[in-house]
Design an enzyme around this catalytic site. Structure first.
Site, PDB file in Angstrom:
ATOM      1  N   GLN A   1       2.223  -6.132  -3.403  1.00  0.00           N
ATOM      2  CA  GLN A   1       2.538  -6.206  -1.961  1.00  0.00           C
ATOM      3  C   GLN A   1       3.838  -5.439  -1.664  1.00  0.00           C
ATOM      4  OE1 GLN A   1       1.903  -9.680  -3.367  1.00  0.00           O
ATOM      5  NE2 GLN A   1      -0.216  -9.109  -3.246  1.00  0.00           N
TER       6      GLN A   1
ATOM      7  N   ASP B   1       0.822  -1.229   0.000  1.00  0.00           N
ATOM      8  CA  ASP B   1       0.000   0.000   0.000  1.00  0.00           C
ATOM      9  C   ASP B   1       0.850   1.271   0.000  1.00  0.00           C
ATOM     10  OD1 ASP B   1      -2.309  -1.678   0.387  1.00  0.00           O
ATOM     11  OD2 ASP B   1      -1.800  -1.744   2.518  1.00  0.00           O
TER      12      ASP B   1
ATOM     13  N   THR C   1      -9.659  -1.058   0.838  1.00  0.00           N
ATOM     14  CA  THR C   1     -10.807  -0.810  -0.043  1.00  0.00           C
ATOM     15  C   THR C   1     -11.905  -1.848   0.086  1.00  0.00           C
ATOM     16  OG1 THR C   1      -9.236  -1.598  -1.689  1.00  0.00           O
ATOM     17  CG2 THR C   1     -10.257   0.546  -2.083  1.00  0.00           C
TER      18      THR C   1
ATOM     19  N   GLY D   1      -3.304  -4.951  -6.754  1.00  0.00           N
ATOM     20  CA  GLY D   1      -3.928  -4.207  -7.834  1.00  0.00           C
ATOM     21  C   GLY D   1      -4.546  -2.908  -7.393  1.00  0.00           C
ATOM     22  N   HIS D   2      -5.258  -2.323  -8.308  1.00  0.00           N
ATOM     23  CA  HIS D   2      -5.758  -0.978  -8.069  1.00  0.00           C
ATOM     24  C   HIS D   2      -7.211  -0.847  -8.477  1.00  0.00           C
ATOM     25  CE1 HIS D   2      -1.479  -0.376  -8.108  1.00  0.00           C
ATOM     26  NE2 HIS D   2      -1.454  -0.890  -9.316  1.00  0.00           N
TER      27      HIS D   2
ATOM     28  N   LYS E   1       2.350   2.408  -5.048  1.00  0.00           N
ATOM     29  CA  LYS E   1       3.045   1.931  -6.248  1.00  0.00           C
ATOM     30  C   LYS E   1       2.254   2.251  -7.510  1.00  0.00           C
ATOM     31  CE  LYS E   1       3.139  -2.264  -4.539  1.00  0.00           C
ATOM     32  NZ  LYS E   1       2.670  -2.009  -3.169  1.00  0.00           N
TER      33      LYS E   1
HETATM   34  P1  GDP Z   1      -0.179   0.460  -3.909  1.00  0.00           P
HETATM   35  O1  GDP Z   1      -0.881  -0.444  -2.996  1.00  0.00           O
HETATM   36  O2  GDP Z   1       1.231   0.611  -3.472  1.00  0.00           O
HETATM   37  O3  GDP Z   1      -0.345   0.192  -5.332  1.00  0.00           O
HETATM   38  O4  GDP Z   1      -0.880   1.837  -3.593  1.00  0.00           O
HETATM   39  P2  GDP Z   1      -1.831   2.722  -4.491  1.00  0.00           P
HETATM   40  O5  GDP Z   1      -1.135   3.249  -5.671  1.00  0.00           O
HETATM   41  O6  GDP Z   1      -3.081   2.023  -4.713  1.00  0.00           O
HETATM   42  O7  GDP Z   1      -1.970   3.960  -3.485  1.00  0.00           O
HETATM   43  C1  GDP Z   1      -2.580   3.898  -2.242  1.00  0.00           C
HETATM   44  C2  GDP Z   1      -3.449   5.137  -2.043  1.00  0.00           C
HETATM   45  O8  GDP Z   1      -2.658   6.262  -1.729  1.00  0.00           O
HETATM   46  C3  GDP Z   1      -4.279   5.531  -3.234  1.00  0.00           C
HETATM   47  O9  GDP Z   1      -5.572   5.836  -2.799  1.00  0.00           O
HETATM   48  C4  GDP Z   1      -3.558   6.734  -3.795  1.00  0.00           C
HETATM   49  O10 GDP Z   1      -4.424   7.625  -4.459  1.00  0.00           O
HETATM   50  C5  GDP Z   1      -2.987   7.357  -2.550  1.00  0.00           C
HETATM   51  N1  GDP Z   1      -1.756   8.119  -2.741  1.00  0.00           N
HETATM   52  C6  GDP Z   1      -0.680   7.784  -3.517  1.00  0.00           C
HETATM   53  N2  GDP Z   1       0.299   8.714  -3.370  1.00  0.00           N
HETATM   54  C7  GDP Z   1      -0.167   9.635  -2.497  1.00  0.00           C
HETATM   55  C8  GDP Z   1       0.394  10.811  -1.913  1.00  0.00           C
HETATM   56  O11 GDP Z   1       1.519  11.209  -2.167  1.00  0.00           O
HETATM   57  N3  GDP Z   1      -0.391  11.498  -1.007  1.00  0.00           N
HETATM   58  C9  GDP Z   1      -1.648  11.106  -0.674  1.00  0.00           C
HETATM   59  N4  GDP Z   1      -2.334  11.838   0.216  1.00  0.00           N
HETATM   60  N5  GDP Z   1      -2.205   9.984  -1.197  1.00  0.00           N
HETATM   61  C10 GDP Z   1      -1.473   9.272  -2.094  1.00  0.00           C
END
Ligand code: GDP
Length: 443
Positions: free
Chosen positions: A223, A13, A298, A40-41, A16
């Site tokens: 992950q 989370d 989510t 995933g997203h 990425k």
């Molecule tokens: P992953 O699990 O690493 O793929 O994470 P995601 O790309 O899905 O990001 C997790 C959440 O953090 C999402 O809802 C993004 O919109 C949010 N997010 C990503 N970068 C930032 C940031 O720099 N600031 C804030 N406030 N939210 C962010």
């Protein structure tokens, strides 16, 4: 510099999805190398919600070849649903390639995942019950089905039938569960095979070809490092290897193909589910991080545990992945604090420790040693250049960089693509994207 790895440096989370999206313009190929439909997203596209748990987000860009590597476990039902959803939004799946050596998650794996987690009672690992662990277990037992088995009808029927019958025996006699209808499952699998056949190929060859031609290939980890089956905080880990070594085993690229290995880390730390977390803030600090950072799963809505950044664990991630750069995300979430703490070492039984102990029992006994720093006390979510960041924020990043021993090359100050600082000065023009990236799933 064609082989670029992007992986989570923490417990997942980390953001990425946003960083992949930032790099996508320059990529020819995006490869997933491990995990299943537990990552995933959620992508919001023209008011519609699209969930991609298996297919790399590269599929959203027509110029990118999206590869599901051999290290991924593929649920045929799920991947077909994702393909259908993409098509219904007018997004082509023609550039999707699935490795013939990827193992399949079948309904028996999903059933067994739930039954075995239930049987563990309160000591369950809290798996996503998507059959991922059982499919990897079959891979290690050498009894699993692979995507290549979908290519030949006769072979598929014979192998699948014997696997289904064996799993039914386990479901019924060990767990007292309901057996699967073997005939119906075989018919379903044959239909799925028909639909998936055109996408199955030797993807390791495709990866090799792209790299040899000097094209940019992005290896996208799901992950994070601390959830790695071998290098993570076992047993609260996932059943594959998100760390950089997993790129090679999970895609067919060689170690010398990995030119840049970027670790994505939040400016603080979160963890989903059980397990030790030395810098956890089970108090108003943690709640404030949760609130501002929207740290809720989510699907489950479960709160993520939050705490200060742990440099011992970050250095560990640098070491086991041989990271060459860091992307620090969610720096904006720390703007609300007057003072920041950052864990620089541990203390165990009164003795200081610089490194994470290898034993999980010892790790559980580690207490954080903090360094305190002043916060910056202002909104930074509109900053796009390093020089515009308040001095305190720059010092916080420099502190991380010095401790990690690798440069921070990307800084994210908000969820939007435009809310990004590319440290090398290479600021890309924010594209008016069709897609908005949202959250991830645990484990
Ligand atoms: P992953 O699990 O690493 O793929 O994470 P995601 O790309 O899905 O990001 C997790 C959440 O953090 C999402 O809802 C993004 O919109 C949010 N997010 C990503 N970068 C930032 C940031 O720099 N600031 C804030 N406030 N939210 C962010």
């Amino acid at each position: 510099m064609p082989g670029i790895v992007l992986l989570g440096a923490q417990w997942g989370d980390e953001g990425k999805g946003k960083v992949t999206d930032l790099l996508a313009d320059d990529m020819h190929m995006v490869v997933r190398y491990q995990g299943g439909n537990n990552a995933g997203h959620t992508i919001i596209c023209e008011g519609r919600i699209l969930k991609l748990h298996l297919i790399p987000s590269g599929i959203l860009y027509p110029h990118i070849v999206s590869v599901v590597g051999n290290g991924v476990v593929v649920n045929p039902r799920v991947i077909l649903e994702e393909m259908e959803n993409l098509r219904s939004l007018g997004i082509s799946t023609d550039n999707l390639r699935i490795s013939c050596n990827a193992h399949l998650i079948l309904p028996c794996h999903e059933v067994l995942d739930g039954l075995s987690d239930d049987a563990r009672g309160g000591g369950g690992l809290g798996t996503t019950r998507r059959g991922i662990g059982p499919a990897y277990a079959d891979k290690a037992m050498r009894v699993g089905l692979r995507a290549e088995d979908l290519l030949e009808r006769g072979v598929l029927r014979e192998k699948a039938e014997s696997l289904f019958r064996e799993k039914n025996r386990v479901i019924v006699s060990i767990y007292g569960g309901e057996p699967l209808d073997v005939r119906r499952e075989l018919e379903r699998l044959e239909e799925q095979a028909e639909a998936l056949r055109p996408f199955i190929t030797d993807t390791s060859h495709l990866v090799r070809e792209a790299l040899s031609e000097g094209r940019n290939v992005l290896f996208e980890g799901a992950q994070g490092t601390l959830l790695d089956l071998d290098h993570g905080t076992y047993p609260y880990v996932t059943s594959s290897n998100p760390t950089a070594g997993g790129v090679c085993t999970g895609s067919g690229a060689g170690p010398r193909d990995l030119d840049e290995i970027i670790g994505v880390a939040k400016a603080y730390l979160t963890r989903v589910g059980e397990g030790p977390f030395p810098t956890e803030q089970d108090n108003e600090v943690g709640s404030a991080m949760q609130e501002k950072g929207r740290e809720f799963g989510t699907t489950t809505g479960r709160k993520r545990r939050c705490g200060w950044l742990d440099l011992v664990l970050l250095r560990y991630a640098v070491r086991v992945n041989t990271l060459t750069a860091l992307a620090v995300t969610k720096l904006d979430v720390l703007s609300q604090f007057d003072r920041l703490k950052i864990c620089v070492a541990y203390r165990r039984k009164g003795r200081p420790m610089k490194d994470r102990p290898a034993s999980s029992a010892a790790f559980r006994e580690c207490e954080p040693v903090y360094e305190e720093m002043p916060g910056w006390g202002c909104d930074i979510s509109g900053v796009t250049r390093l020089e515009e960041l308040p001095g305190e924020a720059r010092r916080y990043l420099e502190f991380i960089q010095d401790a990690a021993g690798v440069p921070v090359k990307i800084i994210s100050v908000g969820p939007d693509r435009s809310q990004t600082i590319m440290v090398d000065g290479e600021v890309r023009t924010p594209r008016q994207g069709r897609f908005l990236f949202q959250d991830d799933l645990p484990l």
